[in-house]
Design a protein around this motif. Structure first.
Motif, PDB file in Angstrom:
ATOM      1  N   ILE A  50      58.093  58.554  67.354  1.00 48.57           N
ATOM      2  CA  ILE A  50      57.113  57.479  66.893  1.00 48.57           C
ATOM      3  C   ILE A  50      56.678  56.848  68.315  1.00 48.57           C
ATOM      4  O   ILE A  50      55.586  56.531  68.575  1.00 48.57           O
ATOM      5  CB  ILE A  50      57.759  56.543  66.049  1.00 48.57           C
ATOM      6  N   LYS A  51      57.678  56.466  69.285  1.00 52.50           N
ATOM      7  CA  LYS A  51      57.483  55.732  70.159  1.00 52.50           C
ATOM      8  C   LYS A  51      56.616  56.516  71.239  1.00 52.50           C
ATOM      9  O   LYS A  51      55.598  56.257  71.869  1.00 52.50           O
ATOM     10  CB  LYS A  51      58.794  55.425  71.160  1.00 52.50           C
ATOM     11  N   GLU A  52      56.899  57.769  71.351  1.00 56.57           N
ATOM     12  CA  GLU A  52      56.350  58.879  72.253  1.00 56.57           C
ATOM     13  C   GLU A  52      55.341  59.016  71.984  1.00 56.57           C
ATOM     14  O   GLU A  52      54.214  59.003  72.656  1.00 56.57           O
ATOM     15  CB  GLU A  52      57.140  60.098  72.224  1.00 56.57           C
ATOM     16  N   ALA A  53      54.859  59.141  70.383  1.00 55.68           N
ATOM     17  CA  ALA A  53      53.497  59.353  69.891  1.00 55.68           C
ATOM     18  C   ALA A  53      52.371  58.236  70.128  1.00 55.68           C
ATOM     19  O   ALA A  53      51.405  58.389  70.545  1.00 55.68           O
ATOM     20  CB  ALA A  53      53.334  59.715  68.336  1.00 55.68           C
ATOM     21  N   ASN A  54      53.136  57.033  70.050  1.00 55.15           N
ATOM     22  CA  ASN A  54      52.226  55.793  70.069  1.00 55.15           C
ATOM     23  C   ASN A  54      51.937  55.671  71.619  1.00 55.15           C
ATOM     24  O   ASN A  54      50.709  55.423  71.837  1.00 55.15           O
ATOM     25  CB  ASN A  54      53.427  54.500  69.988  1.00 55.15           C
ATOM     26  N   TRP A  55      52.882  55.816  72.393  1.00 52.03           N
ATOM     27  CA  TRP A  55      52.422  55.896  74.062  1.00 52.03           C
ATOM     28  C   TRP A  55      51.393  57.079  74.388  1.00 52.03           C
ATOM     29  O   TRP A  55      50.444  56.725  75.109  1.00 52.03           O
ATOM     30  CB  TRP A  55      53.589  56.182  74.784  1.00 52.03           C
ATOM     31  N   GLY A  93      49.237  58.692  72.522  1.00 54.73           N
ATOM     32  CA  GLY A  93      47.981  58.579  71.719  1.00 54.73           C
ATOM     33  C   GLY A  93      46.615  58.173  72.549  1.00 54.73           C
ATOM     34  O   GLY A  93      46.738  57.068  73.113  1.00 54.73           O
ATOM     35  N   GLN A  94      45.908  58.740  72.158  1.00 55.59           N
ATOM     36  CA  GLN A  94      44.393  58.257  73.007  1.00 55.59           C
ATOM     37  C   GLN A  94      43.169  58.254  71.984  1.00 55.59           C
ATOM     38  O   GLN A  94      43.309  59.218  70.750  1.00 55.59           O
ATOM     39  CB  GLN A  94      44.165  59.366  74.151  1.00 55.59           C
ATOM     40  N   ILE A  95      42.398  57.649  72.274  1.00 57.25           N
ATOM     41  CA  ILE A  95      41.040  57.826  71.260  1.00 57.25           C
ATOM     42  C   ILE A  95      39.863  58.435  72.159  1.00 57.25           C
ATOM     43  O   ILE A  95      39.689  57.853  73.323  1.00 57.25           O
ATOM     44  CB  ILE A  95      40.719  56.356  71.013  1.00 57.25           C
ATOM     45  N   PRO A  96      39.255  59.259  71.856  1.00 62.44           N
ATOM     46  CA  PRO A  96      37.980  60.052  72.455  1.00 62.44           C
ATOM     47  C   PRO A  96      36.778  58.942  72.204  1.00 62.44           C
ATOM     48  O   PRO A  96      36.626  58.511  71.323  1.00 62.44           O
ATOM     49  CB  PRO A  96      38.002  61.106  71.570  1.00 62.44           C
ATOM     50  N   LEU A  97      36.303  58.437  73.359  1.00 68.64           N
ATOM     51  CA  LEU A  97      35.135  57.591  73.485  1.00 68.64           C
ATOM     52  C   LEU A  97      33.834  58.424  73.896  1.00 68.64           C
ATOM     53  O   LEU A  97      33.827  59.341  74.568  1.00 68.64           O
ATOM     54  CB  LEU A  97      35.347  56.449  74.450  1.00 68.64           C
ATOM     55  N   LYS A  98      32.501  57.919  73.140  1.00 66.01           N
ATOM     56  CA  LYS A  98      31.367  58.315  73.735  1.00 66.01           C
ATOM     57  C   LYS A  98      30.686  56.928  74.040  1.00 66.01           C
ATOM     58  O   LYS A  98      30.397  56.284  73.207  1.00 66.01           O
ATOM     59  CB  LYS A  98      30.529  59.063  72.395  1.00 66.01           C
ATOM     60  N   LEU A  99      30.568  56.681  75.219  1.00 62.72           N
ATOM     61  CA  LEU A  99      29.992  55.528  75.806  1.00 62.72           C
ATOM     62  C   LEU A  99      28.307  55.842  76.323  1.00 62.72           C
ATOM     63  O   LEU A  99      28.317  56.444  76.733  1.00 62.72           O
ATOM     64  CB  LEU A  99      30.562  55.065  77.063  1.00 62.72           C
ATOM     65  N   ALA A 105      35.081  59.646  77.283  1.00 57.33           N
ATOM     66  CA  ALA A 105      36.155  59.312  77.930  1.00 57.33           C
ATOM     67  C   ALA A 105      37.490  59.043  76.805  1.00 57.33           C
ATOM     68  O   ALA A 105      37.286  59.223  75.846  1.00 57.33           O
ATOM     69  CB  ALA A 105      36.170  57.956  78.560  1.00 57.33           C
ATOM     70  N   LEU A 106      38.596  59.330  77.588  1.00 57.85           N
ATOM     71  CA  LEU A 106      39.844  59.254  76.676  1.00 57.85           C
ATOM     72  C   LEU A 106      40.408  57.612  76.985  1.00 57.85           C
ATOM     73  O   LEU A 106      40.735  57.262  78.022  1.00 57.85           O
ATOM     74  CB  LEU A 106      40.878  60.218  76.597  1.00 57.85           C
ATOM     75  N   ALA A 107      40.723  56.880  76.029  1.00 62.42           N
ATOM     76  CA  ALA A 107      41.365  55.671  76.338  1.00 62.42           C
ATOM     77  C   ALA A 107      42.740  55.745  75.315  1.00 62.42           C
ATOM     78  O   ALA A 107      42.697  55.946  74.188  1.00 62.42           O
ATOM     79  CB  ALA A 107      40.507  54.655  75.540  1.00 62.42           C
ATOM     80  N   PHE A 108      43.732  55.237  76.118  1.00 56.13           N
ATOM     81  CA  PHE A 108      45.005  55.033  75.567  1.00 56.13           C
ATOM     82  C   PHE A 108      45.159  54.103  74.261  1.00 56.13           C
ATOM     83  O   PHE A 108      44.384  53.143  74.329  1.00 56.13           O
ATOM     84  CB  PHE A 108      46.108  54.767  76.379  1.00 56.13           C
ATOM     85  N   ARG A 109      45.519  54.514  73.223  1.00 52.12           N
ATOM     86  CA  ARG A 109      45.639  53.716  72.134  1.00 52.12           C
ATOM     87  C   ARG A 109      46.150  52.110  72.527  1.00 52.12           C
ATOM     88  O   ARG A 109      45.935  51.266  72.005  1.00 52.12           O
ATOM     89  CB  ARG A 109      46.268  54.190  71.038  1.00 52.12           C
ATOM     90  N   LEU A 110      47.452  52.290  73.444  1.00 56.36           N
ATOM     91  CA  LEU A 110      47.970  50.971  73.833  1.00 56.36           C
ATOM     92  C   LEU A 110      47.225  50.414  74.867  1.00 56.36           C
ATOM     93  O   LEU A 110      47.768  49.418  75.351  1.00 56.36           O
ATOM     94  CB  LEU A 110      49.457  51.273  74.007  1.00 56.36           C
ATOM     95  N   GLY A 111      46.109  51.002  75.349  1.00 58.24           N
ATOM     96  CA  GLY A 111      45.539  50.353  76.488  1.00 58.24           C
ATOM     97  C   GLY A 111      44.506  49.578  76.106  1.00 58.24           C
ATOM     98  O   GLY A 111      44.306  49.185  74.927  1.00 58.24           O
ATOM     99  N   VAL A 114      42.949  48.976  72.378  1.00 61.10           N
ATOM    100  CA  VAL A 114      41.971  50.248  71.832  1.00 61.10           C
ATOM    101  C   VAL A 114      42.259  50.545  70.431  1.00 61.10           C
ATOM    102  O   VAL A 114      41.385  50.604  69.666  1.00 61.10           O
ATOM    103  CB  VAL A 114      41.697  51.269  73.010  1.00 61.10           C
ATOM    104  N   GLY A 115      43.445  50.909  70.319  1.00 60.56           N
ATOM    105  CA  GLY A 115      43.998  51.723  69.129  1.00 60.56           C
ATOM    106  C   GLY A 115      43.828  50.645  67.991  1.00 60.56           C
ATOM    107  O   GLY A 115      43.414  50.933  66.944  1.00 60.56           O
ATOM    108  N   VAL A 116      44.014  49.382  68.031  1.00 62.46           N
ATOM    109  CA  VAL A 116      44.108  48.417  67.115  1.00 62.46           C
ATOM    110  C   VAL A 116      42.428  48.193  66.740  1.00 62.46           C
ATOM    111  O   VAL A 116      42.273  48.361  65.662  1.00 62.46           O
ATOM    112  CB  VAL A 116      44.583  47.216  67.574  1.00 62.46           C
TER     113      VAL A 116
END
Lengths: 296, 91
Positions: free
Chosen positions: A8-13, A15-21, A39-45, A84-86
């Motif tokens: 779960i930890k590894e998946a959390n870290w 995880g990325q969200i694809p963005l269209k800016l 662009a890809l943004a880390f969920r935890l970023g 970002v993920g939140v």
């Protein structure tokens, strides 16, 4: 269970969200509309981390002047301090991929977003949350305030680069295991964001969502571990009491600790905190299903 | 639920560093207000745009959090102690 926690930890870290800016139309000085940036943004970023890439991409068409980046989704300015993920789980239409955001570099909405003085602002906010988290777990923020500058730099670069290993190696020295102090039972920091309207139009973030950030005790008076369900039900009824709508209607909830990465420190110790940690870092959606059925 | 409509929290405003000491250091603020209300009060009282605010001499909580929640979590002896400074005080 240990293995799945690691997964779960590894998946959390990872995880990325694809963005269209797309660039805000009133900031385009070229005749042709510039193509969007994917662009890809880390969920935890955090979104400002993507801003540098966007600035480089759109720089040519921006009017002259100084640039203060901010992002918008469906006319709602997005708080830079929320991971970002939140934001995605809280606001995005169901399964929207890539996530369509508008990026601005002018007219920062200082009436709705916290003041932004450059990347240092984000870093300061992160360490402030880390101090709050340390205080909740340990009864003192000393371990964070005493960090060497180099260690702070390394920890922050691990967060922005999504480097779980480096994060773990530095944060282990912070010793964030929750402990009892005085009459207070061991507590973990919890941030809860609740969306209480279904999709569609959102007038503002504040009208569509609710938020709380507070310590939660991990055991009951009799010493039994509390489950995430117990904690969330209590928090939701608390939030509902002060809100216009009596209870959240949607299934779109998201949790995050003051720093969404904190759980990585705190979970290794003390089985007592396991329930909250495990659940908090895993399938909130599933928990929510059972919560909704209890609630309605 | 009548909630804590009339409930107030005693907030003790303590100067840190070079920040001016206020004549009135204890103020009563509605428990339903957000923490940002305290920052607002301090801005007015110290006549300064920029004020740095801390709980437990270490961190600044979320400005959107309700004072009742913060009082429960971080208050003691019937009050919430808030340190303020005109420059960052606790790194």
């Amino acid at each position: 269970m240990v293995a799945s926690e690691k997964a779960i930890k590894e998946a959390n870290w990872a995880g990325q969200i694809p963005l269209k800016l797309v660039l805000a139309s009133n900031e385009i000085t070229s005749l042709d509309t510039p193509s969007p940036l994917y662009a890809l943004a880390f969920r935890l970023g955090y979104l400002p981390t993507v801003a540098a890439q966007a600035l480089e991409f759109f720089q040519e068409v921006l009017p002259p002047g100084s640039n203060t980046p901010w992002f918008e989704y469906k006319r709602i300015p997005l708080p830079w301090q929320i991971p970002v993920g939140v934001l995605y789980d809280l606001l995005a239409s169901e399964n929207e991929q890539p996530w369509h955001l508008t990026v601005h570099f002018r007219s920062f909405p200082s009436d709705t977003l916290l003041r932004w003085d450059g990347d240092i602002t984000l870093r300061a906010a992160f360490f402030n949350s880390l101090k709050e988290a340390a205080y909740i777990c340990q009864g003192s923020a000393r371990s964070v305030m005493d960090m060497a500058l180099q260690a702070q730099n390394d920890l922050w670069s691990a967060v922005t680069a999504g480097d779980a290993e480096q994060y773990a190696s530095i944060s282990s020295s912070l010793n964030m295991s929750p402990k009892a102090r005085g009459e207070r039972r061991p507590s973990v920091p919890l941030r809860l964001y609740v969306r209480h309207t279904h999709g569609g139009y959102m007038a503002s973030l504040n009208s569509a969502t609710q938020y709380t950030s507070r310590p939660v005790e991990t055991v009951t008076e009799s010493g039994r571990s509390r489950t995430l369900q117990e904690v969330l039900l209590a928090l939701l009824s608390d939030l509902g009491g002060g809100a216009a709508s009596a209870e959240p209607e949607s299934s779109n909830t998201s949790t995050s600790q003051p720093i969404s990465t904190l759980e990585k420190d705190a979970d290794a110790e003390g089985e007592a905190t396991g329930d909250v940690h495990r659940a908090a870092s895993s399938a909130i959606d599933e928990t929510w299903q059972s919560l909704s059925s209890v609630h309605s | 639920m009548t909630d804590s409509k009339g409930k107030q929290v005693i907030v003790w405003l303590r100067a840190t560093g070079d920040a001016p000491i206020l004549k009135q250091q204890k103020v009563k603020i509605s428990a339903n207000e957000k923490f940002s209300k305290i920052v607002e009060v301090l801005r007015t009282k110290t006549k300064s745009e920029q004020v740095f605010v801390y709980l437990k001499e270490s961190f600044c909580p979320s400005l959107d959090e309700k004072i009742s929640v913060l009082y429960e979590a971080y208050g003691s002896e019937g009050r919430l102690t808030v340190n303020y400074a005109n420059a960052p005080a606790w790194g």
